[in-house]
Design a protein around this motif. Structure first.
Motif, PDB file in Angstrom:
ATOM      1  N   THR A   1      33.278  50.426  38.109  1.00  0.00           N
ATOM      2  CA  THR A   1      34.593  50.433  37.463  1.00  0.00           C
ATOM      3  C   THR A   1      35.616  51.201  38.294  1.00  0.00           C
ATOM      4  O   THR A   1      36.711  50.697  38.579  1.00  0.00           O
ATOM      5  CB  THR A   1      34.485  51.064  36.063  1.00  0.00           C
TER       6      THR A   1
ATOM      7  N   ASP B   1      27.119  52.193  36.753  1.00  0.00           N
ATOM      8  CA  ASP B   1      28.229  51.377  36.240  1.00  0.00           C
ATOM      9  C   ASP B   1      29.589  52.013  36.490  1.00  0.00           C
ATOM     10  O   ASP B   1      30.580  51.322  36.739  1.00  0.00           O
ATOM     11  CB  ASP B   1      28.060  51.135  34.734  1.00  0.00           C
TER      12      ASP B   1
ATOM     13  N   ARG C   1      25.923  49.037  41.615  1.00  0.00           N
ATOM     14  CA  ARG C   1      25.362  49.496  40.345  1.00  0.00           C
ATOM     15  C   ARG C   1      23.965  50.084  40.540  1.00  0.00           C
ATOM     16  O   ARG C   1      23.609  51.097  39.915  1.00  0.00           O
ATOM     17  CB  ARG C   1      25.317  48.335  39.354  1.00  0.00           C
TER      18      ARG C   1
END
Length: 335
Positions: free
Chosen positions: A279, A275, A270
Protein backbone atom coordinates in the motif's frame (compact mmCIF):
# COMPACT_ATOMS: atom_id res chain seq x y z
CA UNK A 1 14.29 10.89 17.12
CA UNK A 2 13.47 12.41 13.71
CA UNK A 3 16.86 11.71 12.10
CA UNK A 4 16.69 8.30 10.38
CA UNK A 5 20.44 8.23 9.72
CA UNK A 6 22.76 5.96 11.74
CA UNK A 7 26.00 7.32 10.32
CA UNK A 8 25.94 11.14 10.33
CA UNK A 9 29.39 12.00 8.99
CA UNK A 10 30.09 14.23 11.97
CA UNK A 11 33.38 12.57 12.87
CA UNK A 12 32.44 12.22 16.55
CA UNK A 13 31.93 8.72 18.03
CA UNK A 14 28.39 7.93 19.20
CA UNK A 15 26.22 4.90 19.96
CA UNK A 16 23.76 5.37 17.10
CA UNK A 17 24.41 1.82 15.88
CA UNK A 18 22.05 0.66 18.63
CA UNK A 19 19.18 2.22 16.67
CA UNK A 20 19.91 0.12 13.58
CA UNK A 21 16.67 -1.77 12.82
CA UNK A 22 16.55 -5.47 11.87
CA UNK A 23 17.87 -6.18 8.36
CA UNK A 24 15.66 -6.57 5.30
CA UNK A 25 14.30 -10.15 5.26
CA UNK A 26 16.32 -10.97 2.13
CA UNK A 27 19.54 -9.90 3.92
CA UNK A 28 18.91 -11.57 7.29
CA UNK A 29 21.73 -14.07 7.75
CA UNK A 30 21.04 -14.73 11.44
CA UNK A 31 17.88 -16.72 10.88
CA UNK A 32 16.34 -18.69 8.07
CA UNK A 33 12.79 -17.57 8.75
CA UNK A 34 9.72 -19.02 10.49
CA UNK A 35 8.91 -21.48 7.69
CA UNK A 36 12.33 -23.11 7.64
CA UNK A 37 12.70 -26.54 9.11
CA UNK A 38 15.38 -29.14 9.45
CA UNK A 39 17.09 -29.92 6.17
CA UNK A 40 15.91 -26.80 4.37
CA UNK A 41 18.14 -24.29 2.67
CA UNK A 42 18.89 -21.38 5.02
CA UNK A 43 18.77 -19.02 2.03
CA UNK A 44 15.28 -20.12 0.94
CA UNK A 45 13.46 -17.71 3.25
CA UNK A 46 15.69 -14.86 2.12
CA UNK A 47 14.90 -15.56 -1.53
CA UNK A 48 11.24 -16.54 -1.25
CA UNK A 49 10.19 -14.20 1.55
CA UNK A 50 9.66 -14.80 5.25
CA UNK A 51 5.93 -14.16 4.79
CA UNK A 52 5.65 -16.62 1.92
CA UNK A 53 3.31 -18.85 3.94
CA UNK A 54 0.82 -15.97 3.85
CA UNK A 55 1.02 -15.71 0.06
CA UNK A 56 -0.73 -18.39 -1.95
CA UNK A 57 1.79 -18.33 -4.78
CA UNK A 58 4.56 -16.23 -6.26
CA UNK A 59 2.44 -16.17 -9.45
CA UNK A 60 4.78 -17.74 -12.00
CA UNK A 61 3.76 -17.31 -15.61
CA UNK A 62 2.31 -20.33 -17.45
CA UNK A 63 5.47 -20.76 -19.54
CA UNK A 64 7.58 -20.96 -16.35
CA UNK A 65 5.34 -23.66 -14.88
CA UNK A 66 5.34 -25.61 -18.15
CA UNK A 67 9.12 -25.40 -18.52
CA UNK A 68 9.70 -26.66 -14.97
CA UNK A 69 7.31 -29.56 -15.51
CA UNK A 70 8.95 -30.41 -18.83
CA UNK A 71 12.33 -30.58 -17.09
CA UNK A 72 10.87 -32.80 -14.35
CA UNK A 73 9.13 -35.17 -16.75
CA UNK A 74 12.01 -35.45 -19.21
CA UNK A 75 14.78 -35.50 -16.57
CA UNK A 76 16.55 -32.71 -18.42
CA UNK A 77 18.33 -29.59 -17.10
CA UNK A 78 16.41 -26.30 -17.19
CA UNK A 79 18.35 -23.42 -18.77
CA UNK A 80 16.88 -20.14 -17.52
CA UNK A 81 17.97 -16.92 -19.23
CA UNK A 82 17.04 -13.36 -18.29
CA UNK A 83 18.22 -10.00 -17.07
CA UNK A 84 19.58 -9.66 -13.52
CA UNK A 85 16.82 -9.62 -10.91
CA UNK A 86 14.15 -11.41 -12.95
CA UNK A 87 13.96 -14.35 -10.52
CA UNK A 88 16.11 -16.98 -12.25
CA UNK A 89 17.72 -18.27 -9.06
CA UNK A 90 14.52 -17.87 -7.07
CA UNK A 91 12.76 -20.28 -9.42
CA UNK A 92 14.96 -23.15 -8.20
CA UNK A 93 14.13 -22.35 -4.58
CA UNK A 94 10.42 -22.02 -5.39
CA UNK A 95 10.32 -25.50 -6.95
CA UNK A 96 12.24 -27.08 -4.06
CA UNK A 97 9.95 -25.32 -1.56
CA UNK A 98 6.70 -26.39 -3.21
CA UNK A 99 7.73 -30.00 -3.89
CA UNK A 100 9.51 -30.53 -0.56
CA UNK A 101 12.83 -31.42 -2.18
CA UNK A 102 14.97 -30.04 0.63
CA UNK A 103 17.90 -27.67 0.53
CA UNK A 104 18.88 -26.36 -2.87
CA UNK A 105 22.44 -27.30 -3.81
CA UNK A 106 24.14 -24.22 -5.24
CA UNK A 107 27.13 -24.01 -7.57
CA UNK A 108 28.01 -20.33 -8.22
CA UNK A 109 30.05 -20.15 -11.41
CA UNK A 110 33.08 -17.86 -11.71
CA UNK A 111 35.62 -17.43 -14.49
CA UNK A 112 37.88 -20.11 -12.96
CA UNK A 113 35.19 -22.75 -12.36
CA UNK A 114 35.85 -26.22 -13.78
CA UNK A 115 33.82 -29.40 -14.04
CA UNK A 116 35.98 -30.92 -11.31
CA UNK A 117 34.86 -28.13 -8.91
CA UNK A 118 31.27 -29.22 -9.35
CA UNK A 119 31.94 -32.95 -9.05
CA UNK A 120 34.39 -33.39 -6.18
CA UNK A 121 37.59 -32.21 -4.51
CA UNK A 122 40.38 -34.45 -3.20
CA UNK A 123 42.65 -32.73 -0.68
CA UNK A 124 45.91 -34.61 -1.23
CA UNK A 125 47.95 -31.97 0.62
CA UNK A 126 45.92 -32.32 3.83
CA UNK A 127 46.26 -36.10 3.65
CA UNK A 128 50.04 -35.84 3.23
CA UNK A 129 50.29 -33.40 6.13
CA UNK A 130 48.35 -35.76 8.43
CA UNK A 131 50.61 -38.66 7.50
CA UNK A 132 53.72 -36.56 8.19
CA UNK A 133 52.36 -35.39 11.56
CA UNK A 134 51.58 -38.96 12.59
CA UNK A 135 55.06 -40.10 11.65
CA UNK A 136 56.68 -37.16 13.42
CA UNK A 137 54.65 -37.92 16.54
CA UNK A 138 55.80 -41.53 16.51
CA UNK A 139 52.28 -42.82 17.05
CA UNK A 140 52.78 -45.74 14.70
CA UNK A 141 49.31 -45.12 13.33
CA UNK A 142 50.27 -43.80 9.92
CA UNK A 143 47.44 -44.20 7.43
CA UNK A 144 44.70 -44.58 10.04
CA UNK A 145 42.65 -41.86 8.29
CA UNK A 146 40.55 -43.16 5.43
CA UNK A 147 40.99 -41.49 2.07
CA UNK A 148 37.31 -40.61 2.28
CA UNK A 149 38.10 -38.03 4.94
CA UNK A 150 39.88 -36.02 2.26
CA UNK A 151 37.22 -36.29 -0.47
CA UNK A 152 34.32 -33.86 -0.64
CA UNK A 153 31.66 -34.07 -3.31
CA UNK A 154 30.80 -30.79 -5.02
CA UNK A 155 27.25 -29.54 -5.65
CA UNK A 156 26.88 -31.44 -8.93
CA UNK A 157 28.47 -34.55 -7.47
CA UNK A 158 26.11 -34.45 -4.48
CA UNK A 159 23.08 -33.94 -6.73
CA UNK A 160 24.01 -37.09 -8.70
CA UNK A 161 24.13 -39.35 -5.64
CA UNK A 162 21.57 -42.19 -5.72
CA UNK A 163 18.32 -40.99 -4.13
CA UNK A 164 14.64 -41.77 -4.13
CA UNK A 165 13.65 -38.17 -4.90
CA UNK A 166 15.44 -35.64 -7.10
CA UNK A 167 17.65 -32.99 -5.53
CA UNK A 168 17.49 -29.44 -6.86
CA UNK A 169 20.81 -28.06 -8.11
CA UNK A 170 21.25 -24.39 -9.01
CA UNK A 171 24.18 -23.77 -11.36
CA UNK A 172 24.22 -20.00 -11.08
CA UNK A 173 25.42 -17.72 -13.91
CA UNK A 174 26.86 -20.35 -16.23
CA UNK A 175 27.71 -17.62 -18.73
CA UNK A 176 30.35 -16.29 -16.29
CA UNK A 177 32.39 -19.48 -16.64
CA UNK A 178 35.19 -20.53 -18.94
CA UNK A 179 34.28 -21.09 -22.59
CA UNK A 180 34.93 -24.84 -22.23
CA UNK A 181 32.75 -25.39 -19.17
CA UNK A 182 29.40 -25.89 -21.00
CA UNK A 183 30.98 -28.59 -23.18
CA UNK A 184 32.70 -30.17 -20.19
CA UNK A 185 29.31 -30.58 -18.51
CA UNK A 186 27.78 -32.56 -21.36
CA UNK A 187 28.76 -36.08 -20.31
CA UNK A 188 27.72 -35.67 -16.67
CA UNK A 189 24.38 -34.14 -17.71
CA UNK A 190 23.75 -36.85 -20.30
CA UNK A 191 24.92 -39.94 -18.41
CA UNK A 192 24.18 -38.90 -14.83
CA UNK A 193 27.39 -40.43 -13.54
CA UNK A 194 31.06 -39.71 -12.95
CA UNK A 195 34.20 -41.34 -11.61
CA UNK A 196 36.35 -40.32 -8.65
CA UNK A 197 39.76 -41.33 -9.98
CA UNK A 198 41.43 -41.50 -6.57
CA UNK A 199 38.79 -43.93 -5.28
CA UNK A 200 38.57 -45.96 -8.46
CA UNK A 201 42.31 -46.57 -8.23
CA UNK A 202 41.93 -48.32 -4.85
CA UNK A 203 38.53 -49.92 -5.49
CA UNK A 204 39.98 -53.44 -5.30
CA UNK A 205 41.26 -52.75 -1.75
CA UNK A 206 38.50 -50.39 -0.59
CA UNK A 207 35.35 -51.03 -2.64
CA UNK A 208 33.28 -48.77 -0.37
CA UNK A 209 34.50 -45.39 0.83
CA UNK A 210 32.55 -42.86 2.89
CA UNK A 211 33.06 -39.27 1.72
CA UNK A 212 31.79 -35.82 2.64
CA UNK A 213 29.00 -34.20 0.63
CA UNK A 214 28.40 -30.58 -0.36
CA UNK A 215 25.49 -30.20 2.06
CA UNK A 216 27.48 -31.36 5.10
CA UNK A 217 26.44 -34.99 5.09
CA UNK A 218 28.23 -38.22 4.23
CA UNK A 219 27.75 -40.73 1.46
CA UNK A 220 29.23 -44.11 0.63
CA UNK A 221 30.85 -44.38 -2.80
CA UNK A 222 30.94 -47.84 -4.38
CA UNK A 223 33.82 -48.74 -6.66
CA UNK A 224 34.90 -45.14 -7.07
CA UNK A 225 31.86 -44.24 -9.16
CA UNK A 226 28.73 -42.15 -8.56
CA UNK A 227 25.69 -43.05 -10.63
CA UNK A 228 22.35 -41.33 -10.09
CA UNK A 229 19.14 -43.32 -9.78
CA UNK A 230 16.89 -40.25 -9.94
CA UNK A 231 18.10 -37.44 -12.17
CA UNK A 232 18.19 -34.14 -10.24
CA UNK A 233 16.37 -30.98 -11.27
CA UNK A 234 19.31 -28.93 -12.52
CA UNK A 235 18.58 -25.23 -13.04
CA UNK A 236 21.25 -23.50 -15.12
CA UNK A 237 20.97 -19.71 -15.07
CA UNK A 238 22.41 -17.19 -17.50
CA UNK A 239 22.24 -13.41 -17.87
CA UNK A 240 22.45 -13.87 -21.63
CA UNK A 241 25.96 -12.44 -21.85
CA UNK A 242 27.04 -15.14 -24.31
CA UNK A 243 25.72 -17.98 -26.43
CA UNK A 244 26.01 -21.64 -25.50
CA UNK A 245 26.95 -24.53 -27.81
CA UNK A 246 24.15 -26.38 -29.56
CA UNK A 247 25.22 -29.60 -27.83
CA UNK A 248 24.26 -28.09 -24.46
CA UNK A 249 21.10 -26.40 -25.72
CA UNK A 250 19.66 -29.62 -27.13
CA UNK A 251 20.08 -31.29 -23.75
CA UNK A 252 18.21 -28.54 -21.90
CA UNK A 253 14.70 -27.21 -21.57
CA UNK A 254 15.08 -23.52 -22.36
CA UNK A 255 13.19 -20.73 -20.59
CA UNK A 256 13.53 -16.98 -21.09
CA UNK A 257 12.37 -15.06 -18.03
CA UNK A 258 10.86 -11.63 -18.49
CA UNK A 259 10.83 -8.95 -15.81
CA UNK A 260 8.08 -9.55 -13.22
CA UNK A 261 4.69 -8.08 -14.02
CA UNK A 262 2.33 -6.32 -11.64
CA UNK A 263 0.85 -9.51 -10.17
CA UNK A 264 4.24 -11.13 -9.62
CA UNK A 265 5.75 -7.93 -8.26
CA UNK A 266 2.94 -7.37 -5.77
CA UNK A 267 3.21 -10.96 -4.53
CA UNK A 268 6.97 -10.56 -4.16
CA UNK A 269 6.68 -7.35 -2.14
CA UNK A 270 3.96 -8.87 0.05
CA UNK A 271 6.01 -12.03 0.69
CA UNK A 272 9.04 -10.01 1.82
CA UNK A 273 7.57 -6.90 3.44
CA UNK A 274 3.86 -7.49 4.04
CA UNK A 275 0.63 -5.83 2.92
CA UNK A 276 1.55 -2.44 4.34
CA UNK A 277 4.54 -2.16 2.03
CA UNK A 278 2.31 -2.86 -0.99
CA UNK A 279 0.00 0.00 0.00
CA UNK A 280 2.65 2.52 1.06
CA UNK A 281 4.96 1.67 -1.82
CA UNK A 282 2.35 1.90 -4.56
CA UNK A 283 4.12 4.84 -6.24
CA UNK A 284 7.49 3.05 -6.31
CA UNK A 285 5.92 -0.15 -7.61
CA UNK A 286 4.22 1.81 -10.39
CA UNK A 287 7.48 3.56 -11.17
CA UNK A 288 9.13 0.16 -11.59
CA UNK A 289 6.34 -1.01 -13.89
CA UNK A 290 6.45 2.23 -15.94
CA UNK A 291 10.18 2.07 -16.67
CA UNK A 292 11.25 2.67 -20.26
CA UNK A 293 11.15 -0.33 -22.62
CA UNK A 294 14.45 -2.19 -22.47
CA UNK A 295 15.53 -0.42 -19.27
CA UNK A 296 17.03 -2.94 -16.84
CA UNK A 297 16.02 -2.47 -13.19
CA UNK A 298 16.13 -5.53 -10.95
CA UNK A 299 13.26 -6.42 -8.64
CA UNK A 300 15.57 -6.44 -5.63
CA UNK A 301 16.37 -2.79 -6.35
CA UNK A 302 12.68 -2.06 -5.84
CA UNK A 303 12.64 -4.08 -2.61
CA UNK A 304 15.66 -2.15 -1.34
CA UNK A 305 13.98 1.15 -2.13
CA UNK A 306 10.73 0.13 -0.43
CA UNK A 307 12.51 -1.08 2.69
CA UNK A 308 14.73 1.97 3.09
CA UNK A 309 12.00 4.54 2.45
CA UNK A 310 9.82 2.67 4.98
CA UNK A 311 12.56 3.16 7.58
CA UNK A 312 12.95 6.84 6.80
CA UNK A 313 9.33 7.95 7.23
CA UNK A 314 10.27 11.15 9.02
CA UNK A 315 12.81 12.20 6.42
CA UNK A 316 11.85 14.96 4.04
CA UNK A 317 10.04 13.87 0.92
CA UNK A 318 12.91 15.07 -1.26
CA UNK A 319 15.25 12.83 0.77
CA UNK A 320 13.06 9.77 0.26
CA UNK A 321 12.85 10.49 -3.45
CA UNK A 322 16.63 10.87 -3.62
CA UNK A 323 17.08 7.53 -1.86
CA UNK A 324 14.70 5.86 -4.31
CA UNK A 325 16.58 7.39 -7.26
CA UNK A 326 19.88 6.13 -5.87
CA UNK A 327 18.61 2.59 -5.37
CA UNK A 328 16.67 2.23 -8.62
CA UNK A 329 19.23 3.34 -11.15
CA UNK A 330 19.01 1.33 -14.40
CA UNK A 331 21.70 -1.34 -14.54
CA UNK A 332 22.28 -0.91 -18.26
CA UNK A 333 22.83 2.86 -18.14
CA UNK A 334 26.42 4.15 -17.79
CA UNK A 335 26.94 6.56 -14.91
Amino acid sequence: MNDWRIYRGAGLPHDGIRRLPPPPPWRDFAASGPDAGAGTDPSAARRLGVLRRLVANHHPRPDEVEAVNAALYLRRPLLVTGNPGTGKSTLAHAVAHELGLGRVLRWPIVSRSTLRDGLYHYDAIARLQDVQLERAGGTGESGRHSIGSYVRLGPLGTALLPAGRPRVLLVDELDKGDLDLPNDLLNALEEGEFTLLELERIADREPEVEVLTDDGGRAVIHGGRVRCTTFPLIVLTSNGERDFPAALLRRCIQLDLEAPGEEQLTAMVRAHLGDEAVTEGEALIQRFLDREPGEVIAADQLLNALFLTQHAPRAERVTRERLADMLMQPLDRPR
